[in-house]
Motif scaffolding. Structure first.
Motif, PDB file in Angstrom:
ATOM      1  N   GLN A 151       3.010   3.304  -3.696  1.00  0.00           N
ATOM      2  CA  GLN A 151       3.591   2.752  -2.474  1.00  0.00           C
ATOM      3  C   GLN A 151       2.442   2.585  -1.490  1.00  0.00           C
ATOM      4  N   VAL A 152       2.116   1.351  -1.152  1.00  0.00           N
ATOM      5  CA  VAL A 152       0.923   1.059  -0.365  1.00  0.00           C
ATOM      6  C   VAL A 152       1.294   0.752   1.078  1.00  0.00           C
ATOM      7  N   VAL A 153       0.631   1.421   1.990  1.00  0.00           N
ATOM      8  CA  VAL A 153       0.749   1.150   3.419  1.00  0.00           C
ATOM      9  C   VAL A 153      -0.630   0.711   3.900  1.00  0.00           C
ATOM     10  N   THR A 154      -0.713  -0.440   4.520  1.00  0.00           N
ATOM     11  CA  THR A 154      -2.009  -0.910   4.982  1.00  0.00           C
ATOM     12  C   THR A 154      -1.895  -1.447   6.409  1.00  0.00           C
ATOM     13  N   CYS A 155      -3.033  -1.543   7.060  1.00  0.00           N
ATOM     14  CA  CYS A 155      -3.037  -2.010   8.448  1.00  0.00           C
ATOM     15  C   CYS A 155      -4.237  -2.912   8.684  1.00  0.00           C
ATOM     16  N   GLY A 156      -4.153  -3.685   9.746  1.00  0.00           N
ATOM     17  CA  GLY A 156      -5.230  -4.580  10.125  1.00  0.00           C
ATOM     18  C   GLY A 156      -4.953  -5.154  11.501  1.00  0.00           C
ATOM     19  N   ARG A 157      -5.830  -6.031  11.966  1.00  0.00           N
ATOM     20  CA  ARG A 157      -5.698  -6.601  13.304  1.00  0.00           C
ATOM     21  C   ARG A 157      -5.122  -8.006  13.316  1.00  0.00           C
ATOM     22  N   ASP A 158      -5.040  -8.654  12.148  1.00  0.00           N
ATOM     23  CA  ASP A 158      -4.626 -10.053  12.066  1.00  0.00           C
ATOM     24  C   ASP A 158      -3.226 -10.134  11.442  1.00  0.00           C
ATOM     25  N   ALA A 159      -2.232 -10.463  12.273  1.00  0.00           N
ATOM     26  CA  ALA A 159      -0.849 -10.506  11.799  1.00  0.00           C
ATOM     27  C   ALA A 159      -0.658 -11.551  10.705  1.00  0.00           C
ATOM     28  N   GLY A 160      -1.347 -12.661  10.817  1.00  0.00           N
ATOM     29  CA  GLY A 160      -1.218 -13.719   9.814  1.00  0.00           C
ATOM     30  C   GLY A 160      -1.738 -13.274   8.459  1.00  0.00           C
ATOM     31  N   LYS A 161      -2.890 -12.624   8.442  1.00  0.00           N
ATOM     32  CA  LYS A 161      -3.443 -12.139   7.178  1.00  0.00           C
ATOM     33  C   LYS A 161      -2.556 -11.061   6.566  1.00  0.00           C
ATOM     34  N   LEU A 162      -2.003 -10.202   7.414  1.00  0.00           N
ATOM     35  CA  LEU A 162      -1.124  -9.150   6.906  1.00  0.00           C
ATOM     36  C   LEU A 162       0.138  -9.744   6.299  1.00  0.00           C
ATOM     37  N   ALA A 163       0.668 -10.799   6.925  1.00  0.00           N
ATOM     38  CA  ALA A 163       1.851 -11.460   6.382  1.00  0.00           C
ATOM     39  C   ALA A 163       1.547 -12.076   5.019  1.00  0.00           C
ATOM     40  N   GLY A 164       0.381 -12.676   4.881  1.00  0.00           N
ATOM     41  CA  GLY A 164      -0.031 -13.241   3.599  1.00  0.00           C
ATOM     42  C   GLY A 164      -0.213 -12.166   2.543  1.00  0.00           C
ATOM     43  N   LEU A 165      -0.738 -11.032   2.963  1.00  0.00           N
ATOM     44  CA  LEU A 165      -0.937  -9.912   2.045  1.00  0.00           C
ATOM     45  C   LEU A 165       0.401  -9.401   1.526  1.00  0.00           C
ATOM     46  N   ALA A 166       1.362  -9.251   2.418  1.00  0.00           N
ATOM     47  CA  ALA A 166       2.689  -8.769   2.033  1.00  0.00           C
ATOM     48  C   ALA A 166       3.375  -9.748   1.069  1.00  0.00           C
ATOM     49  N   LYS A 167       3.111 -11.032   1.242  1.00  0.00           N
ATOM     50  CA  LYS A 167       3.677 -12.035   0.340  1.00  0.00           C
ATOM     51  C   LYS A 167       3.053 -11.952  -1.045  1.00  0.00           C
ATOM     52  N   ASP A 168       1.744 -11.691  -1.072  1.00  0.00           N
ATOM     53  CA  ASP A 168       1.034 -11.622  -2.350  1.00  0.00           C
ATOM     54  C   ASP A 168       1.348 -10.337  -3.120  1.00  0.00           C
ATOM     55  N   PHE A 169       1.661  -9.273  -2.397  1.00  0.00           N
ATOM     56  CA  PHE A 169       1.917  -7.983  -3.037  1.00  0.00           C
ATOM     57  C   PHE A 169       3.262  -7.438  -2.548  1.00  0.00           C
ATOM     58  N   PRO A 170       4.364  -7.925  -3.126  1.00  0.00           N
ATOM     59  CA  PRO A 170       5.697  -7.533  -2.658  1.00  0.00           C
ATOM     60  C   PRO A 170       5.898  -6.016  -2.697  1.00  0.00           C
ATOM     61  N   GLY A 171       6.499  -5.511  -1.640  1.00  0.00           N
ATOM     62  CA  GLY A 171       6.806  -4.094  -1.577  1.00  0.00           C
ATOM     63  C   GLY A 171       5.833  -3.263  -0.766  1.00  0.00           C
ATOM     64  N   ILE A 172       4.649  -3.819  -0.435  1.00  0.00           N
ATOM     65  CA  ILE A 172       3.718  -3.049   0.383  1.00  0.00           C
ATOM     66  C   ILE A 172       4.181  -3.067   1.840  1.00  0.00           C
ATOM     67  N   HIS A 173       3.719  -2.107   2.599  1.00  0.00           N
ATOM     68  CA  HIS A 173       4.059  -2.017   4.019  1.00  0.00           C
ATOM     69  C   HIS A 173       2.819  -2.388   4.838  1.00  0.00           C
ATOM     70  N   THR A 174       2.954  -3.320   5.745  1.00  0.00           N
ATOM     71  CA  THR A 174       1.828  -3.757   6.571  1.00  0.00           C
ATOM     72  C   THR A 174       2.119  -3.490   8.045  1.00  0.00           C
ATOM     73  N   HIS A 175       1.083  -3.097   8.776  1.00  0.00           N
ATOM     74  CA  HIS A 175       1.230  -2.796  10.198  1.00  0.00           C
ATOM     75  C   HIS A 175      -0.011  -3.266  10.953  1.00  0.00           C
ATOM     76  N   LEU A 176       0.194  -3.696  12.181  1.00  0.00           N
ATOM     77  CA  LEU A 176      -0.930  -4.020  13.053  1.00  0.00           C
ATOM     78  C   LEU A 176      -1.550  -2.727  13.563  1.00  0.00           C
ATOM     79  N   CYS A 177      -2.872  -2.626  13.475  1.00  0.00           N
ATOM     80  CA  CYS A 177      -3.585  -1.462  14.008  1.00  0.00           C
ATOM     81  C   CYS A 177      -5.057  -1.813  14.143  1.00  0.00           C
ATOM     82  N   ASP A 178      -5.611  -1.526  15.299  1.00  0.00           N
ATOM     83  CA  ASP A 178      -7.047  -1.652  15.534  1.00  0.00           C
ATOM     84  C   ASP A 178      -7.632  -0.248  15.458  1.00  0.00           C
ATOM     85  N   VAL A 179      -8.343   0.061  14.372  1.00  0.00           N
ATOM     86  CA  VAL A 179      -8.837   1.424  14.179  1.00  0.00           C
ATOM     87  C   VAL A 179      -9.867   1.819  15.231  1.00  0.00           C
TER      88      VAL A 179
END
Length: 248
Positions: free
Chosen positions: A35-63
């Protein structure tokens, strides 16, 4: 994929998972049943990532922003309770020339916040859950430039050297507590961030697969590709290897 990488229904946190090495980690873990949870700063890229890997959890976060990290930790803590793996991957690299005028007007410590401070804050926030789910693992994505600095990126090199030092001290503090830490120091990797680099590059998939397998074995350090020679050459010919890397 190696069987020891698979871990059905257990949670892995990957920072900066929308591109480069981070995306490769997400892909490997997704194939392994995590079960993968990932984060990043670009909402568009995260949306594309979630589409490519169904079931992962994506969140906006600036580390690099502590408030953002705290919000991400609070969110993850409220939803996921069996965190077995944290991959501190997010970060960035810039070329800075300190001989140029008016340098102080720039944001000079951006890499320190993203590559070091963010790792410290996120690790501190998630460590209680990692300890509660032991045996568990932390992967620190460092760099060969953390061992030997490159002239064109002094702040980046300093941030990665600091990360390696933090990793070693943290590993000693966690000894015997069921949390292993693996430090990976890649060479140049074929990612969007390295498009302008003309030298030899290795694939992010190779870095991810090699590192995950090593982490599951509890291996402390991983040196993919050309960096495998660095520890040895730093003992045998430190001045020569420093001069070589400095010009890379």
């Amino acid at each position: 994929m190696r069987k020891d990488i698979t871990s059905p229904k257990r949670t892995a946190i990957v920072t900066g998972g929308s591109s480069g090495i981070g995306r490769a980690f997400v892909a490997s873990l997704h194939r392994g049943g995590w079960q993968v949870v990932t984060c990043g700063r670009d909402a568009g890229k995260l949306a594309g990532l979630a589409k490519d890997f169904p079931g992962i959890h994506t969140h906006l976060c600036d580390v690099g922003d502590k408030a953002s990290v705290e919000a991400f930790v609070d969110l993850v803590s409220s939803v996921h309770h069996d965190i077995k793996l944290l991959i501190n991957n997010a970060g960035g690299m810039r070329e800075l020339d300190f001989t140029q005028p008016d340098l102080l007007r720039q944001d000079l410590t951006q890499e320190i916040r993203a590559n070091l401070e963010g790792v410290i804050n996120l690790t501190a926030g998630l460590l209680p859950m990692l300890r509660a789910s032991s045996p568990s693992h932390i992967i620190m994505v460092s760099s060969g430039y953390g061992l030997v600095p490159v002239t064109r990126a002094p702040v980046y090199s300093a941030s990665k050297a600091g990360l390696r030092s933090f990793t070693k001290a943290l590993r000693r503090q966690l000894k015997g507590q069921g949390v292993t830490i693996t430090d990976v120091a890649p060479p140049a990797v074929d990612t969007p961030a390295a498009l302008g680099y003309q030298g030899k590059k290795i694939s992010p998939q190779h870095v991810a697969e090699l590192t995950l397998a090593a982490a599951m074995r509890g291996q402390e350090e991983v040196y993919p590709g050309e960096t495998r020679w660095l520890p040895w050459m730093m003992r045998l010919a430190p001045r020569w290897i420093e001069n070589l890397v400095a010009k890379s």
